[in-house]
Design a protein around this motif. Structure first.
Motif, short mmCIF file in Angstrom:
data_model
loop_
_atom_site.label_atom_id
_atom_site.label_comp_id
_atom_site.label_asym_id
_atom_site.label_seq_id
_atom_site.Cartn_x
_atom_site.Cartn_y
_atom_site.Cartn_z
N VAL A 111 0.77 4.18 -2.81
CA VAL A 111 0.56 5.60 -2.48
C VAL A 111 1.69 6.43 -3.05
O VAL A 111 1.46 7.48 -3.66
CB VAL A 111 0.42 5.81 -0.95
CG1 VAL A 111 0.44 7.29 -0.59
CG2 VAL A 111 -0.86 5.16 -0.43
N GLN A 130 1.22 9.37 -5.78
CA GLN A 130 1.60 10.75 -5.47
C GLN A 130 2.67 11.29 -6.40
O GLN A 130 2.80 12.51 -6.56
CB GLN A 130 2.03 10.87 -4.01
CG GLN A 130 0.87 10.67 -3.05
CD GLN A 130 1.28 10.65 -1.59
OE1 GLN A 130 2.46 10.56 -1.25
NE2 GLN A 130 0.29 10.73 -0.72
N ALA A 188 -5.52 7.85 0.80
CA ALA A 188 -4.34 8.24 1.56
C ALA A 188 -3.75 9.56 1.06
O ALA A 188 -3.14 10.30 1.83
CB ALA A 188 -3.28 7.14 1.48
N SER A 189 -3.98 9.87 -0.21
CA SER A 189 -3.40 11.07 -0.81
C SER A 189 -4.25 12.32 -0.64
O SER A 189 -3.72 13.42 -0.72
CB SER A 189 -3.16 10.82 -2.30
OG SER A 189 -2.25 9.76 -2.48
N ARG A 248 0.83 -1.20 0.00
CA ARG A 248 0.00 0.00 0.00
C ARG A 248 0.87 1.26 0.00
O ARG A 248 0.56 2.24 -0.68
CB ARG A 248 -0.94 -0.02 1.19
CG ARG A 248 -2.02 -1.08 1.08
CD ARG A 248 -2.99 -1.05 2.27
NE ARG A 248 -3.81 -2.24 2.26
CZ ARG A 248 -3.56 -3.34 2.97
NH1 ARG A 248 -2.53 -3.38 3.79
NH2 ARG A 248 -4.36 -4.38 2.88
N ALA A 252 -4.84 4.24 -2.36
CA ALA A 252 -3.84 5.26 -2.68
C ALA A 252 -4.48 6.65 -2.79
O ALA A 252 -3.92 7.64 -2.31
CB ALA A 252 -3.12 4.90 -3.98
#
Length: 192
Positions: free
Chosen positions: A26, A30, A68-69, A22, A65
């Motif tokens: 991510v 990003q 989380a971003s 993960r 992803a």
């Protein structure tokens, strides 16, 4: 040749985990790179079947992803929101939408892989959609605690606003965030 150190002095090597997968996803997202199962598996030096067992399919990995971003975007939007009552909640939503379309990795993903982006962003059981529903609900409850809005209303608002914004981004058009907020205002105001 130098002597081999005793076993207790040898460095321990950790095997990759699902969390590592993960984290790599991510990071790739990003950086504006394509989150691909082959790439993630290769970076971790694991097999694709292991990766699928750990994280599910590519859509689930990308869902993680994205969430989380963009979490910081929501926090900033909520912190900077102006007004009171419904106006404050809607200002937070508008700031979040503008922040997301200004976030180049997400916009690039939506333009590079529009069908996949819309499937992930509009998945009613997905992490991004669930977080958006919860954030809209919390922001509204905090800003207008007197309103009694059914939880499913926030599900509809999340899906509608996501579709109106990201279908346009995926098609290379500018989304009409003001109109989207107007629709949200109409729905929320019906509960006053």
């Amino acid at each position: 040749m130098s002597p081999v150190p005793p076993a207790e002095e040898l460095p321990s090597f950790r095997r990759p985990t699902a969390d590592d997968a993960r984290t790599v996803a991510v990071w790739l997202f990003q950086q504006g790179e394509r989150v691909d199962m082959n790439t993630v598996a290769a970076r971790l030096d694991i097999g694709r079947s292991t990766l699928y067992r750990w994280v599910g399919d590519r859509e689930k990995l990308i869902d993680h992803a994205i969430l989380a971003s963009i979490g910081d975007i929501w926090q900033r939007a909520r912190h900077d929101a102006q007004g009171s009552g419904i106006d404050q909640a809607l200002d937070a939503a508008a700031r979040f939408m503008y922040g997301c379309i200004d976030y180049e990795p997400l916009t690039a993903f939506a333009r590079r892989e529009p069908n996949l982006a819309l499937r992930v962003l509009l998945d009613p059981d997905g992490l991004v959609n669930s977080a958006l529903q919860a954030n809209l609900s919390r922001a509204t409850a905090s800003a207008a605690p007197h309103l009694k809005i059914p939880p499913e209303t926030f599900g509809v608002l999340a899906m509608t606003s996501t579709a109106l914004v990201w279908a346009n981004v995926a098609a290379g058009r500018e989304p009409d965030i003001a109109a989207t907020i107007g629709i949200m205002r109409t729905v929320l105001s019906a509960h006053q």
